[in-house]
Design a protein around this motif. Structure first.
Motif, PDB file in Angstrom:
ATOM      1  N   LEU A  57       1.108  -1.407  -0.159  1.00 37.21           N
ATOM      2  CA  LEU A  57      -0.075  -0.048   0.298  1.00 37.21           C
ATOM      3  C   LEU A  57       0.824   1.194  -0.082  1.00 37.21           C
ATOM      4  O   LEU A  57       0.507   2.016   0.513  1.00 37.21           O
ATOM      5  CB  LEU A  57      -0.607  -0.327   1.361  1.00 37.21           C
ATOM      6  CG  LEU A  57      -2.046  -1.187   1.311  1.00 37.21           C
ATOM      7  CD1 LEU A  57      -2.887  -1.146   2.364  1.00 37.21           C
ATOM      8  CD2 LEU A  57      -3.105  -0.631   0.263  1.00 37.21           C
ATOM      9  N   LEU A  62      -1.174   3.460  -3.770  1.00 36.49           N
ATOM     10  CA  LEU A  62      -2.621   4.154  -3.256  1.00 36.49           C
ATOM     11  C   LEU A  62      -2.973   4.844  -4.503  1.00 36.49           C
ATOM     12  O   LEU A  62      -4.419   5.251  -4.115  1.00 36.49           O
ATOM     13  CB  LEU A  62      -2.412   4.700  -2.305  1.00 36.49           C
ATOM     14  CG  LEU A  62      -1.975   4.206  -0.820  1.00 36.49           C
ATOM     15  CD1 LEU A  62      -1.424   4.938   0.362  1.00 36.49           C
ATOM     16  CD2 LEU A  62      -3.729   4.221  -0.108  1.00 36.49           C
ATOM     17  N   TYR A  80       0.779  -1.331  10.324  1.00 36.34           N
ATOM     18  CA  TYR A  80       0.550  -0.538   9.203  1.00 36.34           C
ATOM     19  C   TYR A  80       2.045   0.040   8.570  1.00 36.34           C
ATOM     20  O   TYR A  80       1.962   0.905   7.677  1.00 36.34           O
ATOM     21  CB  TYR A  80      -0.909   0.153   9.486  1.00 36.34           C
ATOM     22  CG  TYR A  80      -0.818   1.680  10.396  1.00 36.34           C
ATOM     23  CD1 TYR A  80       0.301   2.376  11.139  1.00 36.34           C
ATOM     24  CD2 TYR A  80      -1.231   0.742  12.107  1.00 36.34           C
ATOM     25  CE1 TYR A  80       0.854   2.890  11.930  1.00 36.34           C
ATOM     26  CE2 TYR A  80      -0.157   1.543  12.950  1.00 36.34           C
ATOM     27  CZ  TYR A  80       0.635   2.832  13.304  1.00 36.34           C
ATOM     28  OH  TYR A  80       0.447   3.117  14.128  1.00 36.34           O
ATOM     29  N   VAL A  83       1.417   0.535   4.444  1.00 39.51           N
ATOM     30  CA  VAL A  83       1.309   1.609   4.698  1.00 39.51           C
ATOM     31  C   VAL A  83       1.227   3.196   4.327  1.00 39.51           C
ATOM     32  O   VAL A  83       2.178   3.696   5.246  1.00 39.51           O
ATOM     33  CB  VAL A  83      -0.838   1.299   5.162  1.00 39.51           C
ATOM     34  CG1 VAL A  83      -1.707   2.444   4.218  1.00 39.51           C
ATOM     35  CG2 VAL A  83      -0.964  -0.207   5.218  1.00 39.51           C
ATOM     36  N   VAL A  95      -8.069   5.020   6.289  1.00 37.60           N
ATOM     37  CA  VAL A  95      -7.221   3.461   6.539  1.00 37.60           C
ATOM     38  C   VAL A  95      -7.809   2.565   7.921  1.00 37.60           C
ATOM     39  O   VAL A  95      -7.587   3.173   8.808  1.00 37.60           O
ATOM     40  CB  VAL A  95      -5.888   3.274   6.179  1.00 37.60           C
ATOM     41  CG1 VAL A  95      -5.310   1.677   6.555  1.00 37.60           C
ATOM     42  CG2 VAL A  95      -5.087   4.089   4.837  1.00 37.60           C
TER      43      VAL A  95
END
Length: 334
Positions: A57, A62, A80, A83, A95
């Protein structure tokens, strides 16, 4: 809401489908593929996506998701680090994550690694199956009275500390935000230098970020006791694997238990038994008798999977209930 679920294994599908039985708001479509530049086109036509620990991500992904009209990313994990949250916020893509799926599942797995390495259960198992009941080479040590260092005292770290205190260990911790309940429970908060120097066992329960990347390296290892046991059930890149191998060779690390690995995205969660694993560092780790590697299974219990599924659907439902509140959970912190 149509949701594309990436990195979806059969057990994920079973628990997610069970969680959606009483909901008509979310329609799930399952993809076993990881989200990557090669697979991101699969998200076209969906309202949201759900991802796991090794899905990509990053900014490029994205931005493509944004062009597809993706309205949210629902992570099925607590971490995470995969991300780009700043990009997600700039694109107004909320998110969500699952911060509390079952702290005890990971904490108990860390303890299982400690007990297995200490009492050499993995070696004893194979000996007995071969009719070898000799005890030479299987000696362990009593956990009672040992000093256990816990780096990171979030939900999982707290659960781990309580378990180790139950063994009669002295528990010392490092965290930027000390937990008063743990202090009342008998844990001591110390600086990293003291934790490195005093601990017989060090277990990692902190997130992966710029300050914790390769936290375990030659410099930190040099500050530890000879023969220290290191356990990592958090994120692979907390440990510099090559420098850990050097520590195994020179005896600085006496035992190493890993449920995660920095390059695990290449092969974890897959059956690679008929393939060559093109990672010489990982293959070398597997040759040490005092190293145990498990395939990111610390979270993998029935309760945790059900909680992950329920929380993921609850997170997605927030978009239907209050779509104007688009910066939620993780993105509102960045």
């Amino acid at each position: 809401m149509k949701v594309a679920v990436f990195s979806c294994k059969p057990y994920d599908k079973r628990t997610l489908e069970a969680a959606t039985q009483n909901s008509s708001d979310v329609e799930l479509f399952f993809f076993e593929s990881r989200l990557s530049s090669e697979t991101v086109s699969l998200a076209n036509g969906f309202d949201a996506i759900s991802c796991f620990v090794n899905d990509d991500l990053s900014r490029d992904i994205l931005e493509q998701l944004s062009t597809f009209g993706i309205k949210a990313v629902a992570l099925r994990c607590a971490g995470y680090n995969n991300v780009d949250l700043y990009c997600a916020k700039a694109l107004a893509i909320p998110v969500f994550h699952v911060p509390d799926y079952s702290p005890t599942s990971v904490a108990e797995h860390a303890v299982a690694l400690i007990l297995t390495l200490n009492r050499k259960i993995h070696r004893a198992y194979h000996r007995v199956k071969e009719g070898n009941f000799a005890l030479e080479g299987l000696m362990g040590f009593n956990l009672e009275g040992k000093t256990v260092g816990c780096i990171g005292t979030g939900r999982i770290g707290q659960a781990f500390c309580r378990i180790m205190a139950g063994f009669g260990c002295r528990v010392i911790c490092y965290d930027l935000a000390p937990n008063d309940e743990l202090i009342e429970y008998g844990a001591e908060y110390v600086d990293l230098e003291t934790l490195y120097a005093d601990s017989d066992i060090i277990s990692l329960h902190c997130p992966l970020n710029a300050s914790t990347h390769h936290l375990i390296n030659k410099t930190s290892l040099d500050k530890m006791k000879n023969g220290v046991m290191i356990i990592n059930t958090s994120r692979g890149a907390l440990v510099n694997a090559q420098e850990a191998i050097d520590g195994l060779y020179n005896g600085k690390i006496g035992h190493l238990g890993l449920d995660v690995y920095e390059q695990e995205g290449k092969f974890f969660f897959e059956d690679m038994s008929d393939h060559i694993i093109y990672d010489s560092v990982f293959q070398l780790l597997l040759t040490f008798p005092n190293v145990i590697v498990t395939g990111h299974q610390g979270y993998f219990t029935d309760i945790a999977l059900r909680h992950i599924a329920d929380t993921t659907l609850e997170n997605l439902a927030q978009l239907n209930d209050a779509p104007e509140h688009f910066l939620r959970e993780l993105t509102n912190k960045h």
